[in-house]
Enzyme design. Structure first.
Site, PDB file in Angstrom:
ATOM      1  N   CYS A  46       0.845  -1.211   0.000  1.00 49.34           N
ATOM      2  CA  CYS A  46       0.000   0.000   0.000  1.00 49.34           C
ATOM      3  C   CYS A  46       0.876   1.255   0.000  1.00 49.34           C
ATOM      4  O   CYS A  46       0.541   2.254  -0.649  1.00 49.34           O
ATOM      5  CB  CYS A  46      -0.903   0.018   1.226  1.00 49.34           C
ATOM      6  SG  CYS A  46      -1.996  -1.398   1.332  1.00 49.34           S
TER       7      CYS A  46
HETATM    8  C1  BEZ Z   1       0.533  -4.564   1.772  1.00 50.71           C
HETATM    9  O1  BEZ Z   1       0.040  -3.511   1.419  1.00 50.71           O
HETATM   10  O2  BEZ Z   1       1.744  -4.746   1.746  1.00 50.71           O
HETATM   11  C2  BEZ Z   1      -0.337  -5.701   2.218  1.00 50.71           C
HETATM   12  C3  BEZ Z   1      -1.526  -5.444   2.871  1.00 50.71           C
HETATM   13  C4  BEZ Z   1      -2.298  -6.491   3.311  1.00 50.71           C
HETATM   14  C5  BEZ Z   1      -1.881  -7.793   3.074  1.00 50.71           C
HETATM   15  C6  BEZ Z   1      -0.696  -8.046   2.400  1.00 50.71           C
HETATM   16  C7  BEZ Z   1       0.090  -6.989   1.964  1.00 50.71           C
END
Ligand code: BEZ
Length: 213
Positions: A46
């Site tokens: 994210c």
């Molecule tokens: C991420 O944004 O890295 C992420 C968020 C939730 C689950 C897996 C990865």
């Protein structure tokens, strides 16, 4: 409620964001919009996605597109995380992140897929036209960061085909030849598309991309 579909009016809402309260339709005004959800603040994928969107500011502005992100975290969390995004991605987040702690917007837009995760939003993308209708829906899993070049490409196609009787073929990029809409008779093509055309099959006619009027 049933899932949203292309052509539906994007549901309106009022929500708290990292840039204050917004009423979605008012905030969109006459612009096109992108509403995209991400699973959670302070997560690695994210962080790269929101940093990338910030770097695309000029691309979206040029296309009259406003962008809003959403997760089920609160405003304070968003503010802290924005500092990290700006620092690590070398950018400035300049779009609102909706704080959807009560999952009101996530529910309206069907962004929680319980078999993927019971509480967090998946990576949904809604492209909304200036008429407030939903033009594109993409849904990605948490483990896959989105390709924002593809979003810009689709917006170019949507904006071109909204105003011209054209469609865009596989892997089309802005400036490539376009496909003439099947509704247009071949004899009418020269008047509509004076740059020329090629008839490959009676149902497959191409023309250079018209200049923007
Ligand atoms: C991420 O944004 O890295 C992420 C968020 C939730 C689950 C897996 C990865």
């Amino acid at each position: 409620m049933s899932a949203l579909r292309l052509g539906d009016t994007a549901p309106d809402f009022t929500a708290q964001t990292s840039e204050g309260e917004i009423n979605f339709h008012e905030w969109l005004g006459d612009s096109w919009g992108i509403l995209f959800s991400h699973p959670a603040d302070y997560t690695p994928v994210c962080t790269t996605e929101l940093g990338t969107v910030a770097k695309y500011t000029e691309q979206f502005k040029k296309r009259n597109v406003k962008v809003a992100a959403l997760s089920v975290d609160g405003v304070e969390s968003h503010h802290g995380w924005i500092k990290d995004i700006n620092e690590t991605q070398n950018t400035t987040v300049n779009f609102p992140i909706i704080a959807d702690e009560d999952r009101k917007v996530a529910t309206l837009y069907d962004m929680i897929h319980p078999k993927a995760d019971n509480t967090l939003t998946v990576r949904s993308v809604f492209v909304i036209g200036a008429d407030k209708k939903i033009k594109l829906i993409l849904i990605y899993p948490a483990s896959t960061g989105r390709n924002f070049d593809e979003l810009v490409r689709v917006i170019d196609s949507l904006q071109l085909t909204a105003y011209q009787k054209l469609a865009t073929p596989a892997n089309w990029k802005n400036g490539d030849d376009c496909v003439v809409s099947p509704a247009i008779k071949t004899e009418d093509i020269p008047t509509l598309f004076p740059k020329g055309h090629t008839v490959i099959k009676p149902y497959l006619r191409t023309t250079p991309q018209p200049d923007i009027k």
